[in-house]
Design a protein around this motif. Sequence first.
Motif, PDB file in Angstrom:
ATOM      1  N   THR A  25       0.821  -1.217   0.000  1.00 51.13           N
ATOM      2  CA  THR A  25       0.000   0.000   0.000  1.00 51.13           C
ATOM      3  C   THR A  25       0.849   1.259   0.000  1.00 51.13           C
ATOM      4  O   THR A  25       0.579   2.202  -0.746  1.00 51.13           O
ATOM      5  CB  THR A  25      -0.922   0.011   1.244  1.00 51.13           C
ATOM      6  N   LEU A  26       1.906   1.286   0.840  1.00 54.05           N
ATOM      7  CA  LEU A  26       2.716   2.504   0.952  1.00 54.05           C
ATOM      8  C   LEU A  26       3.937   2.489   0.039  1.00 54.05           C
ATOM      9  O   LEU A  26       4.631   3.494  -0.090  1.00 54.05           O
ATOM     10  CB  LEU A  26       3.156   2.717   2.409  1.00 54.05           C
ATOM     11  N   GLY A  27       4.221   1.344  -0.579  1.00 56.16           N
ATOM     12  CA  GLY A  27       5.321   1.284  -1.538  1.00 56.16           C
ATOM     13  C   GLY A  27       6.692   1.524  -0.939  1.00 56.16           C
ATOM     14  O   GLY A  27       7.570   2.116  -1.568  1.00 56.16           O
ATOM     15  N   ALA A  28       6.911   1.040   0.288  1.00 59.94           N
ATOM     16  CA  ALA A  28       8.196   1.262   0.963  1.00 59.94           C
ATOM     17  C   ALA A  28       9.106   0.052   0.789  1.00 59.94           C
ATOM     18  O   ALA A  28       8.658  -1.056   0.470  1.00 59.94           O
ATOM     19  CB  ALA A  28       7.956   1.526   2.451  1.00 59.94           C
ATOM     20  N   LYS A  29      10.410   0.303   1.035  1.00 60.38           N
ATOM     21  CA  LYS A  29      11.402  -0.768   1.009  1.00 60.38           C
ATOM     22  C   LYS A  29      11.428  -1.412   2.399  1.00 60.38           C
ATOM     23  O   LYS A  29      11.749  -0.754   3.393  1.00 60.38           O
ATOM     24  CB  LYS A  29      12.769  -0.155   0.685  1.00 60.38           C
ATOM     25  N   VAL A  30      11.056  -2.692   2.468  1.00 59.31           N
ATOM     26  CA  VAL A  30      10.875  -3.372   3.759  1.00 59.31           C
ATOM     27  C   VAL A  30      11.772  -4.605   3.813  1.00 59.31           C
ATOM     28  O   VAL A  30      11.804  -5.390   2.861  1.00 59.31           O
ATOM     29  CB  VAL A  30       9.393  -3.777   3.953  1.00 59.31           C
ATOM     30  N   SER A  31      12.485  -4.783   4.937  1.00 57.55           N
ATOM     31  CA  SER A  31      13.425  -5.912   5.077  1.00 57.55           C
ATOM     32  C   SER A  31      12.684  -7.198   5.403  1.00 57.55           C
ATOM     33  O   SER A  31      11.493  -7.199   5.717  1.00 57.55           O
ATOM     34  CB  SER A  31      14.428  -5.614   6.189  1.00 57.55           C
ATOM     35  N   GLU A  32      13.424  -8.298   5.412  1.00 51.89           N
ATOM     36  CA  GLU A  32      12.903  -9.557   5.934  1.00 51.89           C
ATOM     37  C   GLU A  32      12.942  -9.484   7.468  1.00 51.89           C
ATOM     38  O   GLU A  32      13.735  -8.736   8.036  1.00 51.89           O
ATOM     39  CB  GLU A  32      13.776 -10.729   5.460  1.00 51.89           C
ATOM     40  N   PRO A  33      12.089 -10.293   8.159  1.00 53.99           N
ATOM     41  CA  PRO A  33      12.098 -10.271   9.624  1.00 53.99           C
ATOM     42  C   PRO A  33      13.412 -10.812  10.188  1.00 53.99           C
ATOM     43  O   PRO A  33      14.017 -11.707   9.605  1.00 53.99           O
ATOM     44  CB  PRO A  33      10.946 -11.192  10.015  1.00 53.99           C
ATOM     45  N   LYS A  34      13.831 -10.232  11.313  1.00 57.77           N
ATOM     46  CA  LYS A  34      15.061 -10.669  11.971  1.00 57.77           C
ATOM     47  C   LYS A  34      14.759 -10.890  13.456  1.00 57.77           C
ATOM     48  O   LYS A  34      14.253  -9.991  14.129  1.00 57.77           O
ATOM     49  CB  LYS A  34      16.114  -9.577  11.792  1.00 57.77           C
ATOM     50  N   ASP A  35      15.051 -12.090  13.952  1.00 59.68           N
ATOM     51  CA  ASP A  35      14.831 -12.378  15.373  1.00 59.68           C
ATOM     52  C   ASP A  35      15.952 -11.788  16.202  1.00 59.68           C
ATOM     53  O   ASP A  35      17.128 -11.941  15.861  1.00 59.68           O
ATOM     54  CB  ASP A  35      14.780 -13.896  15.613  1.00 59.68           C
ATOM     55  N   GLU A  36      15.567 -11.141  17.299  1.00 63.13           N
ATOM     56  CA  GLU A  36      16.539 -10.591  18.261  1.00 63.13           C
ATOM     57  C   GLU A  36      16.216 -11.205  19.618  1.00 63.13           C
ATOM     58  O   GLU A  36      15.570 -10.576  20.459  1.00 63.13           O
ATOM     59  CB  GLU A  36      16.398  -9.062  18.355  1.00 63.13           C
ATOM     60  N   PRO A  37      16.662 -12.473  19.837  1.00 62.52           N
ATOM     61  CA  PRO A  37      16.270 -13.164  21.079  1.00 62.52           C
ATOM     62  C   PRO A  37      16.695 -12.423  22.350  1.00 62.52           C
ATOM     63  O   PRO A  37      15.977 -12.463  23.343  1.00 62.52           O
ATOM     64  CB  PRO A  37      16.972 -14.526  20.979  1.00 62.52           C
ATOM     65  N   ASP A  38      17.828 -11.719  22.310  1.00 65.00           N
ATOM     66  CA  ASP A  38      18.285 -10.986  23.497  1.00 65.00           C
ATOM     67  C   ASP A  38      17.315  -9.885  23.886  1.00 65.00           C
ATOM     68  O   ASP A  38      17.286  -9.460  25.041  1.00 65.00           O
ATOM     69  CB  ASP A  38      19.652 -10.335  23.249  1.00 65.00           C
ATOM     70  N   HIS A  39      16.548  -9.382  22.920  1.00 65.77           N
ATOM     71  CA  HIS A  39      15.627  -8.276  23.192  1.00 65.77           C
ATOM     72  C   HIS A  39      14.171  -8.746  23.199  1.00 65.77           C
ATOM     73  O   HIS A  39      13.269  -7.942  23.408  1.00 65.77           O
ATOM     74  CB  HIS A  39      15.815  -7.176  22.146  1.00 65.77           C
ATOM     75  N   GLY A  40      13.943 -10.043  22.931  1.00 62.44           N
ATOM     76  CA  GLY A  40      12.580 -10.565  22.954  1.00 62.44           C
ATOM     77  C   GLY A  40      11.695 -10.015  21.849  1.00 62.44           C
ATOM     78  O   GLY A  40      10.488  -9.841  22.039  1.00 62.44           O
ATOM     79  N   VAL A  41      12.315  -9.724  20.706  1.00 62.02           N
ATOM     80  CA  VAL A  41      11.534  -9.167  19.596  1.00 62.02           C
ATOM     81  C   VAL A  41      11.977  -9.753  18.254  1.00 62.02           C
ATOM     82  O   VAL A  41      13.124 -10.173  18.096  1.00 62.02           O
ATOM     83  CB  VAL A  41      11.668  -7.621  19.489  1.00 62.02           C
ATOM     84  N   THR A  42      11.042  -9.756  17.331  1.00 65.94           N
ATOM     85  CA  THR A  42      11.373  -9.923  15.915  1.00 65.94           C
ATOM     86  C   THR A  42      11.208  -8.547  15.287  1.00 65.94           C
ATOM     87  O   THR A  42      10.216  -7.861  15.549  1.00 65.94           O
ATOM     88  CB  THR A  42      10.441 -10.942  15.251  1.00 65.94           C
ATOM     89  N   VAL A  43      12.194  -8.146  14.492  1.00 69.62           N
ATOM     90  CA  VAL A  43      12.228  -6.788  13.953  1.00 69.62           C
ATOM     91  C   VAL A  43      12.158  -6.832  12.436  1.00 69.62           C
ATOM     92  O   VAL A  43      12.763  -7.694  11.790  1.00 69.62           O
ATOM     93  CB  VAL A  43      13.541  -6.074  14.374  1.00 69.62           C
ATOM     94  N   VAL A  44      11.415  -5.883  11.876  1.00 70.42           N
ATOM     95  CA  VAL A  44      11.408  -5.646  10.426  1.00 70.42           C
ATOM     96  C   VAL A  44      11.755  -4.179  10.232  1.00 70.42           C
ATOM     97  O   VAL A  44      11.242  -3.313  10.955  1.00 70.42           O
ATOM     98  CB  VAL A  44      10.018  -5.975   9.825  1.00 70.42           C
ATOM     99  N   PHE A  45      12.660  -3.902   9.315  1.00 68.91           N
ATOM    100  CA  PHE A  45      13.078  -2.527   9.070  1.00 68.91           C
ATOM    101  C   PHE A  45      12.422  -1.992   7.808  1.00 68.91           C
ATOM    102  O   PHE A  45      12.440  -2.649   6.765  1.00 68.91           O
ATOM    103  CB  PHE A  45      14.598  -2.451   8.895  1.00 68.91           C
TER     104      PHE A  45
END
Length: 134
Positions: A25-45
């Motif tokens: 919808t917004l036409g942005a450049k989006v990364s693949e998900p990355k797990d950050e177990p030390d921070h308890g999150v999965t991140v997408v940039f």
Amino acid sequence: MIGKLNHVAIAVPDLAAATAMYRGTLGAKVSEPKDEPDHGVTVVFVELENTKIEFLHPLGENSPIQAFLDKNPAGGMHHVCYEVEDIIVARDKLKAEGARILGNGEPKIGAHGKPVLFLHPKEFLGTLTELEQA
Ligand code: CO
């Protein structure tokens, strides 16, 4: 003291849906998900020309994002992150002015491999504020 806006983080209940919306919808450049177990999150940039948006999704038990999503089931803005030149100098100045640093007050290595600190939202306009040494 603060420099560039490094990123705005948005907690999302559904990473695939968030990715599809920003990419499609917004036409942005989006990364693949990355797990950050030390921070308890999965991140997408989401890479924008002048800054980044980060989607945060809970990973594992006791993720710091889960309580936020319990209160905000549709997701929502979680924190803003500003760059500082020297995180220790920044921390000491803020502490001297009575700001509360979350955790033990020592910088941790954040999602980008650089030292970060979080400031209590109560003193910063109700907004969780992250500082990252650039
Ligand atoms: Co952040």
